[in-house]
Scaffold this active site. Structure first.
Site, short mmCIF file in Angstrom:
data_model
loop_
_atom_site.label_atom_id
_atom_site.label_comp_id
_atom_site.label_asym_id
_atom_site.label_seq_id
_atom_site.Cartn_x
_atom_site.Cartn_y
_atom_site.Cartn_z
N TYR A 43 -14.90 4.41 6.92
CA TYR A 43 -15.45 3.11 6.52
C TYR A 43 -16.93 2.97 6.87
O TYR A 43 -17.37 1.96 7.40
CB TYR A 43 -14.62 1.99 7.13
CG TYR A 43 -13.25 1.88 6.50
CD1 TYR A 43 -13.07 1.14 5.33
CD2 TYR A 43 -12.16 2.56 7.01
CE1 TYR A 43 -11.83 1.06 4.72
CE2 TYR A 43 -10.91 2.49 6.40
CZ TYR A 43 -10.77 1.73 5.25
OH TYR A 43 -9.54 1.66 4.64
N HIS B 125 0.86 -1.19 0.00
CA HIS B 125 0.00 0.00 0.00
C HIS B 125 0.90 1.24 0.00
O HIS B 125 1.82 1.33 0.81
CB HIS B 125 -0.87 -0.02 1.26
CG HIS B 125 -1.92 1.03 1.28
ND1 HIS B 125 -1.65 2.33 1.58
CD2 HIS B 125 -3.23 0.96 0.99
CE1 HIS B 125 -2.77 3.03 1.50
NE2 HIS B 125 -3.74 2.23 1.14
N CYS C 219 -3.67 2.38 -4.77
CA CYS C 219 -4.55 3.20 -3.93
C CYS C 219 -4.55 4.62 -4.49
O CYS C 219 -3.59 5.37 -4.31
CB CYS C 219 -4.09 3.18 -2.47
SG CYS C 219 -5.13 4.24 -1.44
N HIS D 32 -7.60 0.15 -4.47
CA HIS D 32 -8.39 1.00 -3.57
C HIS D 32 -8.75 2.21 -4.40
O HIS D 32 -7.86 3.00 -4.72
CB HIS D 32 -7.53 1.54 -2.41
CG HIS D 32 -7.21 0.54 -1.35
ND1 HIS D 32 -6.44 0.89 -0.25
CD2 HIS D 32 -7.57 -0.75 -1.17
CE1 HIS D 32 -6.32 -0.16 0.53
NE2 HIS D 32 -6.98 -1.17 0.00
N ASP E 139 -12.62 2.80 -1.56
CA ASP E 139 -11.81 3.14 -0.39
C ASP E 139 -12.40 4.37 0.27
O ASP E 139 -12.54 5.40 -0.37
CB ASP E 139 -10.39 3.44 -0.89
CG ASP E 139 -9.39 3.49 0.23
OD1 ASP E 139 -9.70 2.97 1.31
OD2 ASP E 139 -8.30 4.03 0.01
N HIS E 140 -12.75 4.27 1.48
CA HIS E 140 -13.34 5.37 2.26
C HIS E 140 -14.58 5.93 1.56
O HIS E 140 -14.68 5.87 0.33
CB HIS E 140 -12.36 6.54 2.47
CG HIS E 140 -11.02 6.12 2.98
ND1 HIS E 140 -9.94 6.94 3.04
CD2 HIS E 140 -10.60 4.93 3.46
CE1 HIS E 140 -8.90 6.30 3.52
NE2 HIS E 140 -9.27 5.07 3.78
C1 DNO Z 1 -6.62 3.16 5.08
C2 DNO Z 1 -6.03 1.94 4.58
C3 DNO Z 1 -4.70 1.62 5.18
C4 DNO Z 1 -4.21 0.27 4.66
C5 DNO Z 1 -2.86 -0.13 5.16
C6 DNO Z 1 -2.39 -1.37 4.47
O1 DNO Z 1 -7.76 3.40 4.86
O2 DNO Z 1 -5.98 1.99 3.21
O3 DNO Z 1 -4.82 1.56 6.57
O4 DNO Z 1 -5.10 -0.71 5.07
O5 DNO Z 1 -1.94 0.88 4.98
O6 DNO Z 1 -1.39 -1.96 5.24
#
Ligand code: DNO
Length: 388
Positions: free
Chosen positions: A363, A233, A271, A298, A346-347
């Site tokens: 989340y 990530h 991401c 993500h 993501d989020h």
């Molecule tokens: C946040 C996430 C991060 C991710 C970690 C992976 O929303 O994308 O916390 O899970 O960095 O290790």
């Protein structure tokens, strides 16, 4: 695109039934009760996988198997933790879970300075403000030598900001950084945070890079024997923080990792929101260049509102990230592979429908439900020949 969704297990306010009804096929989860460095037992992995299966989905991606801080520092029992990591990968593979998301950010996982930045429609999102982070570092944490990590303008702006902030706003920044974000293993007191930062005193960027590549090459035989894919990530935000080194913030860093770690089982979580935290990053170009190494996605969007200040956008489709260009790359790579890639929204925004329950920051159900629906609509449109 395989529709993914991060689920925090028993502690999650959102049920598997709700997740299924969001149109999700692939659940992204972890054994959250296990500490970094521990071996994940097969029985526990199986039990969680069964729960997900009984709900009509598959647990196909782990987020995360955390890398013990000692591995990042080459301190203490780090060699044992590497062996344990390998065993966890073997155990996951035995349960047919073969994509592992992790990060190599020292001390803190992701960082935000405001967990409830209010948008004009009254919903709220996460926000990163570099001046607030600098103010926290310089005037609340009072990290030794912090001043040298900021330019004069940032220091001045941070000072002016901190002086005029009411105590409640100062607390909001302190708490946003030290507590409350999922991913960070433990909530930190300022004293503990300073101690952990100090442990990186002698670890510069090159050393941390060497530790990352060394770790990946050490576990590569296990990846190749089991078929597990490691999806790092990116740093969030993609800039050095609190004097800590960063090694995965941009295309140059990814290129270097791919060169030093030639196995394609060593890859990336694309991401968009993390990479998009820097205006210099082109997320579509990154996808294009490293497509065969993108093992997990993500997808979200962000808006930059001032230098060093960005928040998550009102829509997963609109903002800094060219989501149409990105999804086109995704579809192209999926055609090449002949299989889908798991992407999770993501989020999401914190909307009215989630006010009655407490979800992990970023989340919530409603915001991610909308985000996933938007992404799926875009995929559907592109697959059916809609012009972007
Ligand atoms: C946040 C996430 C991060 C991710 C970690 C992976 O929303 O994308 O916390 O899970 O960095 O290790």
């Amino acid at each position: 695109m395989k529709s993914g969704w991060r689920w925090y297990g028993a502690k999650d306010a959102i049920s598997l039934r709700e997740i299924r009804q969001a149109g999700v096929t692939d659940v992204v989860a972890a054994l959250y009760g296990r500490r970094p460095g521990e071996v994940w037992p097969v029985e526990e992995i199986q039990a969680l996988a069964r729960q997900v299966k009984d709900a009509g989905m598959t647990w196909s991606v782990v987020e995360s198997v955390p890398v013990h801080e000692d591995i990042k520092k080459h301190a203490g029992d780090w060699r044992t933790y590497v062996e344990n990591y390998k065993q966890t990968l073997r155990n996951l593979a035995a349960c047919d879970i073969k994509t592992v998301c992790y990060n190599f950010m020292p001390v803190l996982d992701w960082t935000r300075s405001n967990l409830a930045y209010v948008l004009p429609d009254g919903s709220d999102v996460l926000c990163y403000n570099h001046v607030e982070v600098a103010a926290f570092d310089l005037f609340s944490l009072k990290r030794p030598n912090a001043a040298r990590d900021y330019d004069e303008e940032t220091r001045d702006r941070a000072k002016t900001l901190w002086e005029k902030l009411p105590p409640s706003e100062r607390t909001r920044i302190e708490k946003s950084i030290l507590l409350g974000l999922p991913g960070t293993v433990d909530d930190l007191t300022p004293a503990e945070f300073l101690k952990q930062l100090d442990a990186y005193r002698d670890i510069g960027e090159e050393t941390l890079r060497a530790h990352l590549y060394g770790f990946l090459n050490e576990i590569t035989p296990v990846l190749e024997e089991t078929g597990v894919k490691m999806a790092i990530h990116p740093d969030d935000p993609p800039r050095p923080l609190f004097g800590l080194p960063r090694v995965l913030s941009n295309a140059t860093d990814i290129r270097r990792m791919c060169r030093e770690c030639p196995s394609t089982n060593v890859g990336l979580t694309l991401c968009t929101g993390s990479l998009g935290g820097s205006l210099d990053n082109d997320e579509v170009a990154i996808f294009r260049e490293f497509a065969p190494r993108v093992h997990f996605g993500h997808f979200r969007n962000i808006r930059h509102i001032a230098p060093g200040v960005f928040h998550e956008s009102e829509s997963h489709l609109r903002g800094k990230v060219d989501m149409i260009g990105l999804v086109k790359e995704l579809l192209k790579e999926e055609r090449r592979r002949g299989e889908g890639i798991v992407v999770r929204p993501d989020h999401g925004r914190h909307l009215e429908i989630d006010r009655a329950r407490t979800c992990y920051s970023g989340y919530d159900y409603g915001g991610r439900l909308v985000g996933l629906a938007e992404l799926r609509g875009l995929v559907f449109g592109l697959e059916h020949g809609m012009q972007g």
